[in-house]
Design a protein around this motif. Structure first.
Motif, PDB file in Angstrom:
ATOM      1  N   MET A  15       0.903  -1.345  -0.154  1.00 54.18           N
ATOM      2  CA  MET A  15       0.187  -0.135   0.098  1.00 54.18           C
ATOM      3  C   MET A  15       0.858   1.208   0.062  1.00 54.18           C
ATOM      4  N   ILE A  16       0.451   2.356  -0.588  1.00 48.11           N
ATOM      5  CA  ILE A  16       0.950   3.658  -0.697  1.00 48.11           C
ATOM      6  C   ILE A  16       0.456   4.493   0.277  1.00 48.11           C
ATOM      7  N   ASP A  17       1.607   5.275   0.950  1.00 49.01           N
ATOM      8  CA  ASP A  17       1.183   6.014   2.068  1.00 49.01           C
ATOM      9  C   ASP A  17       0.882   7.372   1.354  1.00 49.01           C
ATOM     10  N   PRO A  18      -0.449   8.062   1.471  1.00 44.62           N
ATOM     11  CA  PRO A  18      -0.749   9.252   0.535  1.00 44.62           C
ATOM     12  C   PRO A  18       0.158  10.180   0.825  1.00 44.62           C
ATOM     13  N   ASN A  19       0.809  10.306   1.853  1.00 48.03           N
ATOM     14  CA  ASN A  19       1.721  11.568   2.120  1.00 48.03           C
ATOM     15  C   ASN A  19       2.909  11.429   1.659  1.00 48.03           C
ATOM     16  N   GLU A  20       3.003  10.194   1.017  1.00 46.21           N
ATOM     17  CA  GLU A  20       4.238   9.910  -0.057  1.00 46.21           C
ATOM     18  C   GLU A  20       4.266  10.643  -1.297  1.00 46.21           C
ATOM     19  N   ILE A  21       3.128  11.025  -1.808  1.00 43.89           N
ATOM     20  CA  ILE A  21       2.728  11.559  -3.049  1.00 43.89           C
ATOM     21  C   ILE A  21       2.687  12.797  -2.953  1.00 43.89           C
ATOM     22  N   PRO A  22       3.372  13.548  -3.739  1.00 48.36           N
ATOM     23  CA  PRO A  22       3.349  15.302  -3.884  1.00 48.36           C
ATOM     24  C   PRO A  22       1.934  15.650  -4.441  1.00 48.36           C
ATOM     25  N   ASN A  23       1.314  16.696  -3.842  1.00 48.68           N
ATOM     26  CA  ASN A  23       0.127  17.093  -4.555  1.00 48.68           C
ATOM     27  C   ASN A  23       0.005  17.768  -5.969  1.00 48.68           C
ATOM     28  N   THR A  24       1.086  18.397  -6.320  1.00 48.98           N
ATOM     29  CA  THR A  24       1.222  19.217  -7.565  1.00 48.98           C
ATOM     30  C   THR A  24       1.965  18.200  -8.799  1.00 48.98           C
ATOM     31  N   PRO A  25       1.706  18.503  -9.681  1.00 48.44           N
ATOM     32  CA  PRO A  25       2.363  17.716 -11.130  1.00 48.44           C
ATOM     33  C   PRO A  25       3.776  18.079 -11.309  1.00 48.44           C
ATOM     34  N   LEU A  26       4.079  19.252 -10.771  1.00 47.40           N
ATOM     35  CA  LEU A  26       5.515  19.488 -10.796  1.00 47.40           C
ATOM     36  C   LEU A  26       6.244  18.694  -9.603  1.00 47.40           C
ATOM     37  N   GLU A  27       5.646  18.471  -8.873  1.00 47.95           N
ATOM     38  CA  GLU A  27       6.543  17.862  -7.713  1.00 47.95           C
ATOM     39  C   GLU A  27       6.530  16.461  -7.923  1.00 47.95           C
ATOM     40  N   GLN A  28       5.167  15.961  -8.472  1.00 50.64           N
ATOM     41  CA  GLN A  28       5.085  14.632  -8.935  1.00 50.64           C
ATOM     42  C   GLN A  28       6.264  14.090 -10.013  1.00 50.64           C
ATOM     43  N   VAL A  29       6.486  15.010 -10.986  1.00 46.10           N
ATOM     44  CA  VAL A  29       7.222  14.743 -12.272  1.00 46.10           C
ATOM     45  C   VAL A  29       8.806  14.676 -11.497  1.00 46.10           C
ATOM     46  N   ALA A  30       9.000  15.608 -10.739  1.00 45.08           N
ATOM     47  CA  ALA A  30      10.410  15.612 -10.127  1.00 45.08           C
ATOM     48  C   ALA A  30      10.763  14.420  -9.227  1.00 45.08           C
ATOM     49  N   MET A  31       9.591  13.890  -8.640  1.00 46.94           N
ATOM     50  CA  MET A  31       9.760  12.636  -7.964  1.00 46.94           C
ATOM     51  C   MET A  31      10.048  11.374  -8.632  1.00 46.94           C
ATOM     52  N   ILE A  32       9.370  11.270  -9.724  1.00 46.87           N
ATOM     53  CA  ILE A  32       9.551  10.270 -10.583  1.00 46.87           C
ATOM     54  C   ILE A  32      10.596  10.127 -11.195  1.00 46.87           C
ATOM     55  N   GLU A  33      11.152  11.268 -11.809  1.00 40.16           N
ATOM     56  CA  GLU A  33      12.609  11.591 -12.292  1.00 40.16           C
ATOM     57  C   GLU A  33      13.545  11.206 -11.353  1.00 40.16           C
ATOM     58  N   GLY A  34      13.279  11.492  -9.908  1.00 40.14           N
ATOM     59  CA  GLY A  34      14.432  11.146  -9.043  1.00 40.14           C
ATOM     60  C   GLY A  34      14.363   9.570  -8.710  1.00 40.14           C
ATOM     61  N   ILE A  35      13.090   8.800  -8.660  1.00 36.92           N
ATOM     62  CA  ILE A  35      13.082   7.378  -8.860  1.00 36.92           C
ATOM     63  C   ILE A  35      13.868   6.757  -9.973  1.00 36.92           C
ATOM     64  N   LEU A  36      13.654   7.347 -11.265  1.00 34.09           N
ATOM     65  CA  LEU A  36      14.421   6.772 -12.442  1.00 34.09           C
ATOM     66  C   LEU A  36      15.880   6.804 -12.454  1.00 34.09           C
ATOM     67  N   ILE A  37      16.426   7.992 -11.830  1.00 39.43           N
ATOM     68  CA  ILE A  37      17.788   8.381 -11.732  1.00 39.43           C
ATOM     69  C   ILE A  37      18.495   7.207 -10.770  1.00 39.43           C
ATOM     70  N   ALA A  38      17.392   7.222  -9.493  1.00 40.27           N
ATOM     71  CA  ALA A  38      17.940   6.324  -8.446  1.00 40.27           C
ATOM     72  C   ALA A  38      18.368   4.864  -8.865  1.00 40.27           C
ATOM     73  N   VAL A  39      17.357   4.428  -9.658  1.00 34.91           N
ATOM     74  CA  VAL A  39      17.372   2.953 -10.209  1.00 34.91           C
ATOM     75  C   VAL A  39      18.542   2.889 -11.354  1.00 34.91           C
ATOM     76  N   ALA A  40      19.010   4.058 -12.035  1.00 31.33           N
ATOM     77  CA  ALA A  40      19.815   4.145 -13.334  1.00 31.33           C
ATOM     78  C   ALA A  40      21.091   4.239 -12.410  1.00 31.33           C
ATOM     79  N   THR A  41      21.394   4.572 -11.249  1.00 27.26           N
ATOM     80  CA  THR A  41      22.556   4.671 -10.707  1.00 27.26           C
ATOM     81  C   THR A  41      22.762   3.813  -9.364  1.00 27.26           C
ATOM     82  N   GLY A  42      21.949   2.748  -9.209  1.00 29.20           N
ATOM     83  CA  GLY A  42      22.406   1.713  -8.544  1.00 29.20           C
ATOM     84  C   GLY A  42      21.674   2.094  -7.164  1.00 29.20           C
ATOM     85  N   GLY A  43      20.653   3.022  -7.087  1.00 24.37           N
ATOM     86  CA  GLY A  43      20.012   3.109  -5.971  1.00 24.37           C
ATOM     87  C   GLY A  43      18.960   2.076  -5.531  1.00 24.37           C
ATOM     88  N   SER A  44      18.182   2.398  -4.540  1.00 22.27           N
ATOM     89  CA  SER A  44      17.000   1.474  -4.286  1.00 22.27           C
ATOM     90  C   SER A  44      15.792   1.760  -4.974  1.00 22.27           C
TER      91      SER A  44
END
Length: 254
Positions: A1-30
């Motif tokens: 389950m996803i904690d609603p508090n994990e997800i930002p409210n604005t599209p800009l913040e959501q895009v920044a978060m998904i970009e960060g997740i992809l960079i983490a995956v691409a660079t050996g992160g969790s």
């Protein structure tokens, strides 16, 4: 389950978060696959955002699918960061300015079908820069048309010179696609096709006089405003879409 508090409210913040997740995956992160899947679903549901999402977000529904792609694209972490960052820049710029027009999605979809890696990325850059950088948007609008036309000429194995200007390139493509006014007899069709040629010539002229593509000497020209940029980008998108759809229709014929 996803904690609603994990997800930002604005599209800009959501895009920044998904970009960060992809960079983490691409660079050996969790991996935060459940968050990635949720964010991707949210962003794909927004038509204005979906058109500007990087192609790998639209294509890969989870991080296990994304990993082989980015691993094959580059071997170093730095290169992978650059690939992901560049791909997200048009969307981030767009969200910061929030500039979209009703015709944007139609043109984006048609151009993506034609060449997701080339033409669509140019169109996205033009959309993103209309309000924040009118001069740059005009330059990109012309590049958009030139990219589409050269791709069409390449597809149809029609040679062209590297120094050929935009009207000459468009004339060659129009002739091959049976879009030249002289190839038709109905006055209404001739007028529409002639108007398309005038638009192409106009974009080239607007770019030369108003854009940042050339050095300026003597008297400064009129500084372009967002409305000038919107005019150039929307006209370029309309003509580019028409050319793409015409080529795809010809290729689909038996």
């Amino acid at each position: 389950m996803i904690d609603p508090n994990e997800i930002p409210n604005t599209p800009l913040e959501q895009v920044a978060m998904i970009e960060g997740i992809l960079i983490a995956v691409a660079t050996g992160g969790s991996q935060d696959n459940h968050v990635y899947v949720h964010l991707r679903r949210l962003l794909m549901a927004d038509e204005g955002i979906r058109a500007l999402l990087p192609h790998f977000v639209r294509s890969y529904r989870n991080l296990d699918a994304f990993w082989p792609y980015i691993k094959n694209e580059a071997s170093t972490y730095a290169e992978r960061r650059q690939i992901i960052g560049r791909a997200f820049t048009p969307l981030m710029d767009h969200l910061e300015g929030r500039n979209s027009a009703p015709a944007d999605k139609l043109a984006s979809d048609a151009l993506e079908t034609f060449d997701a890696e080339g033409v669509h990325s140019v169109w996205a850059k033009a959309l993103a820069r209309r309000k924040t950088d009118p001069e740059g948007a005009i330059t990109v609008a012309r590049t958009l048309l030139e990219t589409v036309i050269k791709r069409i000429l390449d597809e149809m194995e029609e040679p062209y010179g590297e120094r050929d200007d935009l009207p000459k390139l468009y004339g060659s493509a129009a002739r091959l696609l049976n879009l030249a006014p002289s190839q038709h007899t109905q006055e209404a069709i001739k007028a529409i096709l002639g108007g398309g040629m005038s638009v192409v010539n106009g974009i080239g002229t607007l770019r030369n006089r108003l854009s940042d593509a050339h050095g300026r000497g003597g008297k400064l020209p009129v500084k372009p405003t967002p409305r000038h940029a919107s005019l150039a980008v929307n006209m370029a998108g309309t003509i580019a879409t028409f050319l793409v759809e015409t080529l795809l229709e010809r290729q689909a014929r038996p």
